[in-house]
Every structure is written in C-alpha cells, then in structure tokens.
Motif scaffolding. Structure first.
Motif, PDB file in Angstrom:
ATOM      1  N   SER A  31     -17.418   0.817  -7.188  1.00 40.85           N
ATOM      2  CA  SER A  31     -16.283   1.712  -7.453  1.00 40.85           C
ATOM      3  C   SER A  31     -15.000   1.154  -6.838  1.00 40.85           C
ATOM      4  N   LEU A  32     -13.865   1.678  -7.303  1.00 35.74           N
ATOM      5  CA  LEU A  32     -12.571   1.309  -6.732  1.00 35.74           C
ATOM      6  C   LEU A  32     -12.284   2.172  -5.512  1.00 35.74           C
ATOM      7  N   ILE A 110      -7.343  -5.305  -6.864  1.00 33.80           N
ATOM      8  CA  ILE A 110      -6.602  -4.813  -8.028  1.00 33.80           C
ATOM      9  C   ILE A 110      -5.357  -4.098  -7.534  1.00 33.80           C
ATOM     10  N   TRP A 111      -4.217  -4.380  -8.153  1.00 35.37           N
ATOM     11  CA  TRP A 111      -2.973  -3.666  -7.849  1.00 35.37           C
ATOM     12  C   TRP A 111      -2.703  -2.691  -8.984  1.00 35.37           C
ATOM     13  N   LEU A 112      -2.515  -1.406  -8.660  1.00 36.12           N
ATOM     14  CA  LEU A 112      -2.202  -0.382  -9.657  1.00 36.12           C
ATOM     15  C   LEU A 112      -1.045   0.480  -9.161  1.00 36.12           C
ATOM     16  N   SER A 119      -3.732   8.628 -13.511  1.00 35.63           N
ATOM     17  CA  SER A 119      -4.163   8.857 -14.900  1.00 35.63           C
ATOM     18  C   SER A 119      -5.495   8.175 -15.225  1.00 35.63           C
ATOM     19  N   HIS A 120      -6.026   7.382 -14.302  1.00 39.34           N
ATOM     20  CA  HIS A 120      -7.281   6.655 -14.520  1.00 39.34           C
ATOM     21  C   HIS A 120      -8.433   7.652 -14.567  1.00 39.34           C
ATOM     22  N   PRO A 124     -12.392   8.464  -8.510  1.00 42.07           N
ATOM     23  CA  PRO A 124     -12.758   9.727  -7.861  1.00 42.07           C
ATOM     24  C   PRO A 124     -11.515  10.517  -7.438  1.00 42.07           C
ATOM     25  N   TYR A 125     -11.655  11.828  -7.423  1.00 38.60           N
ATOM     26  CA  TYR A 125     -10.543  12.725  -7.085  1.00 38.60           C
ATOM     27  C   TYR A 125      -9.968  12.425  -5.707  1.00 38.60           C
ATOM     28  N   TYR A 126     -10.832  12.072  -4.727  1.00 37.55           N
ATOM     29  CA  TYR A 126     -10.342  11.847  -3.361  1.00 37.55           C
ATOM     30  C   TYR A 126      -9.460  10.597  -3.284  1.00 37.55           C
ATOM     31  N   LEU A 127      -9.744   9.578  -4.084  1.00 37.14           N
ATOM     32  CA  LEU A 127      -8.880   8.399  -4.110  1.00 37.14           C
ATOM     33  C   LEU A 127      -7.518   8.770  -4.695  1.00 37.14           C
ATOM     34  N   LYS A 128      -7.526   9.535  -5.767  1.00 36.12           N
ATOM     35  CA  LYS A 128      -6.264   9.982  -6.373  1.00 36.12           C
ATOM     36  C   LYS A 128      -5.463  10.831  -5.390  1.00 36.12           C
TER      37      LYS A 128
END
Length: 143
Positions: A31-32, A110-112, A119-120, A124-128
């Motif tokens: 996972s990211l 990865i750079w985002l 919007s990905h 997971p919600y906690y990363l957002k």
C-alpha cells in the motif's frame, strides 16, 4: 503496550512524498503511505520522536529532513493484533533525492499532489486525512 510509530509528511514542488510499502511488510504491504517507522528503545533520551522520523526517512528513502511541525496522532490495531500509536510530523526536505533505499521496506517512491491523494480511490482514509491536515498546517506556516 503500544508500538510507537512516526511518519513524515514531506512536501516539495507542490507534491507529497509517498512510498509503496514493500510486499514483504507485515502491515499494509503493497500500500501507499507516508515514510516512517517504529521508535526503538533508547532509555532516557529526548526528542525521540523527531530523531526517529529523521532516521527512518533517511534509512528508507535516503533523504535528510527537518521536522517543522506536529500534524496528527492516532491509534490503530494491526491485523495481527498489535496496538500502535502513530504520530505524523510535517517535514521540510533538506537534501538528497528520494529512492527506495530500503528494499525490505519500500518498493517505490511516488510524488502526488494533495488533490491527487484526496481523489485517489485506492488510498486509505487515514492517509488522506493526514495529508489534508499536513497541507493545512503547511499553508498556515507559510502565511
């Protein structure tokens, strides 16, 4: 008993640094996530959280950072039943170009942008939530 985990929200050129966790990782392999890791037992010490996040970032992706602020803390239980306290810090990139230095822990970097993360659909919600809070803190400190 808890494991204490720290993560760094690293922002550069309008993007956040994420890693794809190695498939070998027991927790959330593949996972990211933000870059980070567990605190080690050090006895009597100070600034253990800040030193740990700097150490983990260097070990995993080979860059040096400065901790510039506290973002968030939370707790969770891993699939194997381990209780974890997770603390996220906003970090300023100082030097180095990130790469998957620790292949046991990181498959890729990865750079985002904030909007790409929010919007990905597979994140997971906690990363957002952590990125949203880090972005808010970053904007506040730049004013």
């Amino acid at each position: 008993m808890f494991i204490v985990n720290v993560e760094g929200a690293i922002y550069r050129d309008e993007k956040w640094l994420l890693v794809r966790r190695s498939e070998k990782e027991e927790h959330e392999g593949g996972s990211l996530s933000l870059v980070g890791g567990k605190c080690e037992i050090e006895g009597d010490t100070k600034d253990i959280l800040e030193r740990t996040v700097r150490r983990e970032i260097f070990e995993e992706v080979g860059i040096e950072v400065t901790v510039s602020g506290y973002v968030n803390s939370s707790s969770f239980v891993t699939a194997s039943g381990v209780n974890v306290i997770d603390i996220v810090f906003l970090c300023q990139h100082n030097s180095g170009e990130p790469y998957a230095k620790s292949t046991e822990e990181v498959d890729e970097v990865i750079w985002l942008t904030t909007s790409e993360i929010l919007s990905h659909t597979d994140l997971p919600y906690y990363l957002k939530e952590n990125v949203k809070l880090a972005d808010k803190l970053l904007r506040k400190t730049r004013m």
